[in-house]
Design an enzyme around this catalytic site. Structure first.
Site, PDB file in Angstrom:
ATOM      1  CG  HIS A 159     -11.126  -7.462  -6.921  1.00  0.00           C
ATOM      2  ND1 HIS A 159     -11.532  -8.687  -6.447  1.00  0.00           N
ATOM      3  CD2 HIS A 159      -9.961  -7.169  -6.274  1.00  0.00           C
ATOM      4  CE1 HIS A 159     -10.659  -9.121  -5.538  1.00  0.00           C
ATOM      5  NE2 HIS A 159      -9.688  -8.220  -5.423  1.00  0.00           N
ATOM      6  CG  ASP A 195      -4.743 -11.448  -6.148  1.00  0.00           C
ATOM      7  OD1 ASP A 195      -3.944 -10.515  -6.375  1.00  0.00           O
ATOM      8  OD2 ASP A 195      -5.547 -11.454  -5.188  1.00  0.00           O
ATOM      9  CG  HIS A 197      -7.924 -10.588  -2.476  1.00  0.00           C
ATOM     10  ND1 HIS A 197      -6.647 -10.061  -2.532  1.00  0.00           N
ATOM     11  CD2 HIS A 197      -8.397 -10.325  -1.231  1.00  0.00           C
ATOM     12  CE1 HIS A 197      -6.356  -9.490  -1.363  1.00  0.00           C
ATOM     13  NE2 HIS A 197      -7.396  -9.638  -0.557  1.00  0.00           N
ATOM     14  CG  ASP A 284      -2.699 -10.640  -3.028  1.00  0.00           C
ATOM     15  OD1 ASP A 284      -2.574 -11.657  -3.752  1.00  0.00           O
ATOM     16  OD2 ASP A 284      -3.597  -9.795  -3.204  1.00  0.00           O
TER      17      ASP A 284
END
Ligand code: OKS
Ligand code: MG
Ligand code: ZN
Length: 343
Positions: A159, A195, A197, A284
């Site tokens: 991120h 991931d 996200h 995740d």
């Protein structure tokens, strides 16, 4: 496959995460890395090595000097004002406001972040540096002929933009590693982010470049973090036009559906002909992950690893998210074992 791990990840021990209007114990916690390390050893994946110190030079190839300095002194500057808690940003340069760096630490926290869940604490800088060194040490292994290596990074990185922290990330370990491959002579590098996200930082860092292909599979940002980037119409800009791809999925997505995106990504990577591949590895996507909504099972991670191996590229795995600590070790090592099986 060799693993690179640093006990200094443990310097990152925030006690607060702003979530739902209250401060909770952070999801991104030390036991994540320790559990993965335990499973690596239990399954005898390969040697576990400590990181070498690469200093800030390779970090500064991706992050701005002012951002790096801010991170380095953030905790000291926060503490100097006798604040009662951990350093949490609470004000940002919103639409129509000035994009200048304020002197005050509250102002600088907002300038250099895009979200408020990531509290900064005393050891955060040390841990973020150790995490980048873990990535760079594993990158060097691959650059020097290892077919693959696992960088057990913590804190995660995908991120983080050139000058923004958020989503538990400070330095973008995958981006720093990809840039290191480039600086060592690789003509083209691909980063595939599996991931749950969107890898917004990774996308942003390379958005105007064609020498690093960025692809991310993730939950629909209309519904989940990071909310303001990661849509399928973001395909790159200028020289980078056509070198970013987002594959977006809704709540409840099982592996049978997710793997179609993986197939699309793998075909694009093959066509791109990179000299190295970086996998931003988050688990995740797991069915029991406490903050996500895909439905991958532990067995699916073996198949994921096998498919990645068929790309037949020098491959660096950098650890990103995954918050079901009971399953994180099994799931991560399943990807890596599947990869070794698929080679
Ligand atoms: C806000 C939730 C913040 C989620 C951060 C995502 C961290 C992650 N209540 N990124 O890959 O796993
Ligand atoms: Mg992703
Ligand atoms: Zn994640």
């Amino acid at each position: 496959m060799k693993t690179v791990f640093s006990p200094l990840h443990n310097r990152r021990t925030a006690t607060t995460e702003l979530d739902g209007g209250v401060l909770i114990a952070p999801h991104e916690k030390p036991s994540r890395a320790e559990t993965i390390l335990g499973r690596v050893k239990q399954e005898q994946l390969g040697d576990v090595l400590p990181p070498e110190d690469f200093g800030l030079e390779p970090v500064l190839r991706v992050h701005t000097p002012d951002y790096v300095s801010f991170l380095q002194t953030c905790w000291k500057d926060w503490e100097a004002e006798d604040k009662p808690g951990e350093a949490i940003p609470a004000v940002w340069p919103g639409r129509g406001m000035r994009e200048r760096v304020p002197k005050d630490i509250d102002g600088r926290l907002g300038y250099y972040s895009f979200a408020a869940e990531t509290s900064i604490t005393e050891g955060t800088w040390d841990a973020a540096c150790a995490s980048a060194n873990v990535a760079l040490t594993a990158q060097a292994l691959v650059a020097n002929g290892e077919p693959a290596a696992f960088a057990l990074c913590r804190p995660p990185g995908h991120h983080a933009h050139a000058d923004l922290l958020g989503g538990y990330c400070f330095f973008n370990n995958a981006a720093i590693s990809a840039q290191a491959f480039r600086d060592q002579g690789a003509k083209r590098v691909a980063i595939l982010d599996v991931d749950f996200h969107h890898g917004n930082g990774t996308q942003a860092i390379f958005y105007q470049r064609s020498d690093v292909l960025t692809i991310s599979l993730h939950g629909d940002p209309d519904l989940v973090f990071p909310h303001f980037l990661g849509f399928e119409d973001e395909t790159g800009e200028g020289d980078g036009n056509g070198y970013n791809q987002n594959l977006v999925y809704p709540p409840g997505t099982p592996f049978e559906v997710w793997r179609e995106g993986l197939e699309t990504a793998c075909q694009r990577i093959t066509e791109y002909q990179p000299e190295a591949l970086v996998i931003a590895l988050g688990v995740d996507t797991f069915e029991d992950d406490p903050i996500s909504f895909f439905k991958l099972t532990s067995a699916d991670y073996l198949l994921m690893g096998e498919r990645l191996a068929t790309l037949n590229l020098p491959t660096l795995f950098t650890m990103e998210g995954g918050y079901d600590v009971d399953a994180i070790g099994v799931n991560v090592v399943n990807v890596l074992k599947g990869f070794e099986r698929g080679r």
